[in-house]
Design a protein around this motif. Structure first.
Motif, PDB file in Angstrom:
ATOM      1  N   CYS A  11       3.956  76.787  35.910  1.00  0.00           N
ATOM      2  CA  CYS A  11       3.845  75.322  36.006  1.00  0.00           C
ATOM      3  C   CYS A  11       2.570  74.855  35.303  1.00  0.00           C
ATOM      4  N   LEU A  12       2.615  73.636  34.802  1.00  0.00           N
ATOM      5  CA  LEU A  12       1.455  73.073  34.108  1.00  0.00           C
ATOM      6  C   LEU A  12       0.397  72.575  35.078  1.00  0.00           C
ATOM      7  N   ARG A  13       0.812  72.231  36.309  1.00  0.00           N
ATOM      8  CA  ARG A  13      -0.148  71.658  37.251  1.00  0.00           C
ATOM      9  C   ARG A  13      -1.153  72.718  37.716  1.00  0.00           C
ATOM     10  N   ARG A  41       2.137  84.924  48.321  1.00  0.00           N
ATOM     11  CA  ARG A  41       2.945  85.494  47.239  1.00  0.00           C
ATOM     12  C   ARG A  41       4.086  84.555  46.867  1.00  0.00           C
ATOM     13  N   LYS A  42       4.740  83.995  47.897  1.00  0.00           N
ATOM     14  CA  LYS A  42       5.825  83.039  47.640  1.00  0.00           C
ATOM     15  C   LYS A  42       5.281  81.787  46.946  1.00  0.00           C
ATOM     16  N   ALA A  43       4.098  81.348  47.374  1.00  0.00           N
ATOM     17  CA  ALA A  43       3.499  80.148  46.771  1.00  0.00           C
ATOM     18  C   ALA A  43       3.186  80.373  45.300  1.00  0.00           C
ATOM     19  N   LYS A  44       2.626  81.521  44.983  1.00  0.00           N
ATOM     20  CA  LYS A  44       2.258  81.810  43.591  1.00  0.00           C
ATOM     21  C   LYS A  44       3.498  81.921  42.708  1.00  0.00           C
ATOM     22  N   LEU A  54       2.041  66.110  45.252  1.00  0.00           N
ATOM     23  CA  LEU A  54       0.815  65.467  44.789  1.00  0.00           C
ATOM     24  C   LEU A  54       0.933  65.106  43.316  1.00  0.00           C
ATOM     25  N   SER A  55       0.004  64.304  42.848  1.00  0.00           N
ATOM     26  CA  SER A  55      -0.041  63.956  41.436  1.00  0.00           C
ATOM     27  C   SER A  55      -0.258  65.209  40.593  1.00  0.00           C
ATOM     28  N   ASP A  56       0.408  65.268  39.448  1.00  0.00           N
ATOM     29  CA  ASP A  56       0.282  66.430  38.574  1.00  0.00           C
ATOM     30  C   ASP A  56      -1.141  66.600  38.044  1.00  0.00           C
ATOM     31  N   THR A  57      -1.923  65.521  38.059  1.00  0.00           N
ATOM     32  CA  THR A  57      -3.284  65.587  37.529  1.00  0.00           C
ATOM     33  C   THR A  57      -4.304  66.012  38.584  1.00  0.00           C
TER      34      THR A  57
END
Length: 219
Positions: free
Chosen positions: A87-89, A78-81, A61-64
């Motif tokens: 990350c900045l997003r 847990r894997k997702a986090k 997806l878009s970073d914004t």
């Protein structure tokens, strides 16, 4: 659904599947259809993923865009986090079985990839999705076609597995259309697609359209 359904082994299986070219290709195609059919400015948007697994979608997806993913398996979350730590997003992952904790009309788009078909009461969750979607928001689905069970049973048998596949909805395309329309969704796009070719008894099999890509909007 049971919390932590399948445990750690299930989370690892989900992570491997979402890393395949097949998953990424079909997901990118679904997002492309949603971009084409969107009636609101595409970016930035608020996204909700129902059944986010190990969090592969935010990277597409878009970073914004604001992203919230829900799942019932804490090992997946847990894997997702870990994947998005530092990350900045904006990516938030929550352990929730339903969507009742979200405010009305709080998301522009909702995505459910191979997850909505796993629940016992599909209309119930569609009502919840409709509740959290904003006007002109889209619902993007990847769901199994009725041929999915036959295809997976045959493939698993070839690979030496004894168990018949469980937990998948047996809806056809028309079945999905009816249940979506009954809950107040208008079908924008419906595509049938299959797995990559594989071999059954020495013969290539690529004709079973085992998946359906659907984009719908609330009335």
């Amino acid at each position: 659904m049971d919390i932590d359904y399948g445990g750690l082994s299930y989370a690892e299986s989900v992570d491997r599947f979402s890393d395949t070219a097949e998953w990424q290709y079909h997901t990118a195609e679904l997002l492309g259809d949603m971009r084409t059919l969107s009636m609101v400015q595409w970016s930035p948007l608020d996204w909700l993923e129902f059944g986010c697994g190990t969090g592969r979608l935010p990277g597409m997806l878009s970073d914004t865009s604001r992203y919230v993913g829900t799942d019932i398996n804490r090992f997946c979350l847990r894997k997702a986090k870990i994947r998005y730590s530092g990350c900045l997003r904006s990516a938030e992952f929550l352990c929730r079985e339903d969507l009742l904790g979200f405010s009305k009309r709080s998301f522009d788009n909702v995505v459910a990839i191979h997850s909505l078909s796993q629940v016992k009461d599909i209309p119930k969750y569609l009502r919840q999705i409709k509740y959290v979607l904003r006007p002109k928001g889209l619902l993007g689905l990847i769901v199994p076609n009725s041929g999915y069970r036959v295809l997976m049973w045959a493939r698993n048998k070839c690979r030496g597995y004894k168990d018949e596949p469980r937990g998948q909805s047996s809806h056809t395309g028309n079945g999905w259309r009816k249940v979506l329309e009954k809950q107040g969704f208008d079908i924008f796009s419906m595509k049938y697609c299959g797995d990559k070719p594989w071999v059954l008894h020495g013969l290539p099999v690529d004709s079973v359209k085992s998946k359906i890509l659907i984009v719908a909007r609330t009335y």
